[in-house]
Design a protein around this motif. Sequence first.
Motif, mmCIF file in Angstrom:
data_model
loop_
_atom_site.group_PDB
_atom_site.id
_atom_site.type_symbol
_atom_site.label_atom_id
_atom_site.label_comp_id
_atom_site.label_asym_id
_atom_site.label_seq_id
_atom_site.Cartn_x
_atom_site.Cartn_y
_atom_site.Cartn_z
ATOM 1 N N ASN A 1 3.519 7.428 56.018
ATOM 2 C CA ASN A 1 3.987 6.081 55.662
ATOM 3 C C ASN A 1 4.548 6.050 54.242
ATOM 4 O O ASN A 1 5.576 5.391 53.972
ATOM 5 C CB ASN A 1 2.842 5.082 55.803
ATOM 6 N N ALA A 2 3.888 6.759 53.317
ATOM 7 C CA ALA A 2 4.390 6.789 51.942
ATOM 8 C C ALA A 2 5.756 7.472 51.880
ATOM 9 O O ALA A 2 6.657 7.023 51.153
ATOM 10 C CB ALA A 2 3.384 7.526 51.048
ATOM 11 N N TYR A 3 5.930 8.544 52.660
ATOM 12 C CA TYR A 3 7.221 9.232 52.689
ATOM 13 C C TYR A 3 8.323 8.301 53.177
ATOM 14 O O TYR A 3 9.422 8.252 52.604
ATOM 15 C CB TYR A 3 7.120 10.463 53.593
ATOM 16 N N HIS A 4 8.048 7.525 54.226
ATOM 17 C CA HIS A 4 9.073 6.637 54.764
ATOM 18 C C HIS A 4 9.341 5.466 53.834
ATOM 19 O O HIS A 4 10.468 4.957 53.792
ATOM 20 C CB HIS A 4 8.661 6.143 56.149
ATOM 21 N N ARG A 5 8.333 5.003 53.113
ATOM 22 C CA ARG A 5 8.580 3.939 52.137
ATOM 23 C C ARG A 5 9.515 4.429 51.038
ATOM 24 O O ARG A 5 10.453 3.724 50.633
ATOM 25 C CB ARG A 5 7.246 3.459 51.548
#
Length: 216
Positions: free
Chosen positions: A73-77
Amino acid sequence: MAYIKRTGMTAEELREHKRALQQKAYRKKQDAAGKAPRKVFATEEERRAAHAARQKKWFDRKKQDREWRDQWNAYHRVRYRAQAGPPKPRLTEEERGARQKAYRESYVRPEPTAARKAKWSARARARWAEYYANETPEQRALRLAAKAFYRETEVQPKVREIVERIKYDFAKATTEVMRQAVADEWADTGLSCWLTAKALWYYDVAKVMAEYGYGD
């Protein structure tokens, strides 16, 4: 194994006694089948330790899954922010209203000018004149039959419906001011709707409209 009287045994002693009987019966079956004796049963501490190890393995796997999901999720944010670019400035209420108004006006087709309407009418008259000049008697008969059928099935019921609506609005008006307003409204509608204009020709409607200044 000698027989032990069960009376007076504690719960732990009775459990060990039953386990010894089960182990003895199992070993007898193993010996009769010619198989090697089974390993000794695990103790209560070993069983609890194995259960705790399985629990720890399961919770560790869940923790790894949660960490992986958080990293995903952090990567996609970060990826979304990089693609979206810098944040857009927030509009004020006046700016937002002006942008909405400009958008609404952008897709509304402008009203045609009088010259364009006249040009369209001239083209339509020329096309119909050419069609009438080259029309055969069979085509004329079919066209008139279709026109009559359309009037009977589509135009007349709609015109009668509008007539009833006009009479209903006049009957609902209680004062002369309200009746004058009804007459003005239907007169304005008749200028833009040929069905309403046709309904205003009817005798009972035309008589009422003539009383309020819209007679011939």
